[in-house]
Scaffold this active site. Structure first.
Site, mmCIF file in Angstrom:
data_model
loop_
_atom_site.group_PDB
_atom_site.id
_atom_site.type_symbol
_atom_site.label_atom_id
_atom_site.label_comp_id
_atom_site.label_asym_id
_atom_site.label_seq_id
_atom_site.Cartn_x
_atom_site.Cartn_y
_atom_site.Cartn_z
ATOM 1 N N TRP A 131 35.167 16.159 4.932
ATOM 2 C CA TRP A 131 36.604 16.402 4.897
ATOM 3 C C TRP A 131 36.800 17.885 4.624
ATOM 4 O O TRP A 131 35.874 18.571 4.207
ATOM 5 C CB TRP A 131 37.304 15.510 3.871
ATOM 6 C CG TRP A 131 37.109 15.858 2.426
ATOM 7 C CD1 TRP A 131 37.944 16.574 1.640
ATOM 8 C CD2 TRP A 131 36.011 15.474 1.589
ATOM 9 N NE1 TRP A 131 37.445 16.678 0.368
ATOM 10 C CE2 TRP A 131 36.256 16.003 0.307
ATOM 11 C CE3 TRP A 131 34.838 14.737 1.786
ATOM 12 C CZ2 TRP A 131 35.394 15.828 -0.761
ATOM 13 C CZ3 TRP A 131 33.983 14.561 0.721
ATOM 14 C CH2 TRP A 131 34.253 15.100 -0.526
ATOM 15 N N ASP A 150 29.506 14.821 1.230
ATOM 16 C CA ASP A 150 28.897 14.011 0.177
ATOM 17 C C ASP A 150 27.390 14.022 0.362
ATOM 18 O O ASP A 150 26.885 14.005 1.490
ATOM 19 C CB ASP A 150 29.413 12.568 0.247
ATOM 20 C CG ASP A 150 30.847 12.448 -0.240
ATOM 21 O OD1 ASP A 150 31.303 13.358 -0.956
ATOM 22 O OD2 ASP A 150 31.501 11.451 0.099
#
Length: 203
Positions: A131, A150
């Protein structure tokens, strides 16, 4: 012109020069005698010594020298922060939640979990998707596009969690939503921590 005329002209010229020399000699002699009659050798030597001493002391007089002046340290430029997070952001400690790149992060910081600001800890792998957020750098006054990835494959890091919600969008705009676990595509859906990578200048 006869030889006698040339001789008489030459004689007249030399007499004029002699007269000029005599006048100069007399003037210098008068001045020297005047100075000698008014002062002794001792006072003359004293004055000469005073001038020599004064001349030696001139360089030590206190004057402002451009070469010796230390330049003033430039003050860091203050940029107006466009958001509340940017107003408190800092550029020194990447293990703190107010580090300028973490304006849109949601999770544990890989910099505190054995990795780096933009690298995963050993034993984990970065998610193939990310993101994004636009963060203001108070160090140079520029805004940058930052991609958050992540790191997956191990249990969550037990460091304090950071939540930056600048530009956070609802889940139907996933590219700007920081609540989604982005570990799909890595082979393990176990979340460990998050990194922040500068993609480019946002302006």
């Amino acid at each position: 012109m006869s030889q006698s005329d040339a001789f008489s002209r030459h004689k007249a010229r030399s007499e004029k020069e002699d007269t000029g020399r005599r006048l100069l000699d007399r003037a210098v002699e008068r001045l020297t005698r005047h100075v000698a009659s008014r002062s002794s050798r001792r006072s003359l030597l004293g004055r000469a010594g005073a001038w020599v001493t004064f001349g030696a002391l001139v360089p030590t007089l206190p004057v402002e020298r451009a070469s010796a002046a230390t330049p003033a340290k430039p003050q860091p430029a203050k940029f107006k922060a466009p958001t509340p997070f940017a107003a408190n952001a800092q550029t020194k400690d990447p293990t703190a939640c107010n580090y300028w790149r973490y304006c849109a992060i949601d999770g544990f910081l890989c910099a505190s979990c054995g990795g780096g600001v933009h690298s995963c800890p050993p034993g984990t792998s970065p998610s193939p998707t990310s993101w994004i957020g636009t963060c203001f750098n108070p160090g140079d006054g520029q805004s940058y596009l930052v991609a958050y990835r992540d790191c997956c494959g191990q249990d969550a890091c037990s460091q304090p969690m950071c939540l930056g919600s600048e530009g956070d969008q609802p889940s139907y705009r996933p590219q700007a939503n920081n609540d989604i676990i982005w570990c799909f595509g890595t082979g393990a859906l176990i979340y460990n921590c998050s990194t922040s990578v500068i993609v480019g200048n946002a302006s």
